[in-house]
Design a protein around this motif. Structure first.
Motif, short mmCIF file in Angstrom:
data_model
loop_
_atom_site.label_atom_id
_atom_site.label_comp_id
_atom_site.label_asym_id
_atom_site.label_seq_id
_atom_site.Cartn_x
_atom_site.Cartn_y
_atom_site.Cartn_z
N LEU A 30 29.22 34.51 33.48
CA LEU A 30 30.42 34.28 34.27
C LEU A 30 31.62 34.24 33.34
CD1 LEU A 30 31.52 33.31 37.14
CD2 LEU A 30 31.31 31.01 36.20
N ILE A 31 32.57 35.15 33.55
CA ILE A 31 33.83 35.12 32.82
C ILE A 31 34.80 34.30 33.67
CG2 ILE A 31 35.80 36.47 31.98
CD1 ILE A 31 33.83 38.85 31.69
N ILE A 32 35.45 33.33 33.05
CA ILE A 32 36.40 32.48 33.76
C ILE A 32 37.81 32.79 33.26
CG2 ILE A 32 37.09 30.09 34.22
CD1 ILE A 32 34.09 29.37 33.76
N LEU A 33 38.73 32.98 34.20
CA LEU A 33 40.10 33.36 33.87
C LEU A 33 41.09 32.35 34.41
CD1 LEU A 33 39.51 36.95 35.18
CD2 LEU A 33 39.77 36.39 32.78
N SER A 73 40.14 32.19 38.62
CA SER A 73 39.33 33.31 39.10
C SER A 73 38.15 33.52 38.15
CB SER A 73 40.16 34.58 39.23
OG SER A 73 40.75 34.92 38.00
N ALA A 74 37.20 34.35 38.59
CA ALA A 74 36.00 34.56 37.77
C ALA A 74 35.42 35.93 38.06
CB ALA A 74 34.97 33.48 38.05
N ILE A 75 34.59 36.37 37.12
CA ILE A 75 33.87 37.63 37.24
C ILE A 75 32.41 37.35 36.88
CG2 ILE A 75 33.61 39.97 36.32
CD1 ILE A 75 36.65 39.60 35.44
N LEU A 76 31.49 37.66 37.79
CA LEU A 76 30.06 37.58 37.49
C LEU A 76 29.66 38.90 36.86
CD1 LEU A 76 28.48 36.07 40.73
CD2 LEU A 76 28.38 35.08 38.44
N ASP A 109 35.39 40.09 40.59
CA ASP A 109 34.47 41.23 40.55
C ASP A 109 33.06 40.73 40.29
OD1 ASP A 109 33.63 43.87 40.58
OD2 ASP A 109 34.95 44.52 38.98
N VAL A 110 32.11 41.57 40.63
CA VAL A 110 30.70 41.34 40.32
C VAL A 110 30.24 42.63 39.64
CG1 VAL A 110 28.40 40.85 41.24
CG2 VAL A 110 30.42 39.82 42.31
N VAL A 111 29.92 42.53 38.35
CA VAL A 111 29.61 43.71 37.55
C VAL A 111 28.13 43.70 37.18
CG1 VAL A 111 30.13 44.95 35.41
CG2 VAL A 111 31.95 43.69 36.60
N HIS A 112 27.45 44.76 37.55
CA HIS A 112 26.04 44.91 37.21
C HIS A 112 25.93 45.92 36.07
CE1 HIS A 112 21.89 46.61 37.89
NE2 HIS A 112 21.67 45.32 37.69
N THR A 113 25.40 45.47 34.95
CA THR A 113 25.27 46.36 33.79
C THR A 113 23.83 46.82 33.65
OG1 THR A 113 24.82 44.55 32.27
CG2 THR A 113 27.13 45.19 32.56
N ILE A 114 23.66 47.95 33.04
CA ILE A 114 22.31 48.45 32.74
C ILE A 114 22.27 48.71 31.25
CG2 ILE A 114 20.64 50.29 33.12
CD1 ILE A 114 21.97 50.72 35.87
#
Length: 133
Positions: A30-33, A73-76, A109-114
């Motif tokens: 989780l990125i917290i902004l 705000s946050a980004i998963l 945002d919700v970012v799925h990385t591979i």
């Protein structure tokens, strides 16, 4: 506090996430902004599936992290398992986003990385080169 990185758009999110060595194991972070878009926290979460996050207890835990670090705000993000199908994934994201909104926060945002392991990539490249010769 010192702010080394500021998120100004999708490109800067991608730059920040890609600068991390995420490895091949399933994980979520989780990125917290803050209000200005500065990163105030990067929390490694205990879940490996998006559907694990969407319980009320787990969403409230994430919201608590955001509040503790002065976030707005946050980004998963991460290499986590998605839902069984697109509908499950969208349902999970909607539940998390709604809880954030009800708490006066924003899930950006919700970012799925591979992540492709280097050995696997080298083996694939080697196999391609052998076919060409």
């Amino acid at each position: 506090p010192e702010f080394a990185f500021r998120v100004v758009g999708p490109e800067s999110i991608a730059e920040y996430v890609s600068s991390h060595r995420l490895g091949e194991h399933k994980k979520m972070s989780l990125i917290i902004l803050d209000q200005a878009g500065h990163i105030t926290g990067n929390v490694f979460l205990p879940w490996t599936k998006l559907t694990d996050v969407d319980s009320h207890k787990n969403i409230m835990q994430i919201i608590s992290y955001v509040n503790q670090m002065g976030g707005r705000s946050a980004i998963l993000y991460g290499n986590y398992e998605l839902g069984e199908d697109t509908r499950d994934t969208n349902k999970s994201i909607f539940k998390i986003k709604t809880a954030f909104s009800n708490s006066g926060l924003h899930l950006m945002d919700v970012v799925h990385t591979i992540e492709v392991p280097w050995r696997k990539m080298l083996n694939m490249a080697s196999a391609i080169l052998m076919k060409k010769s």
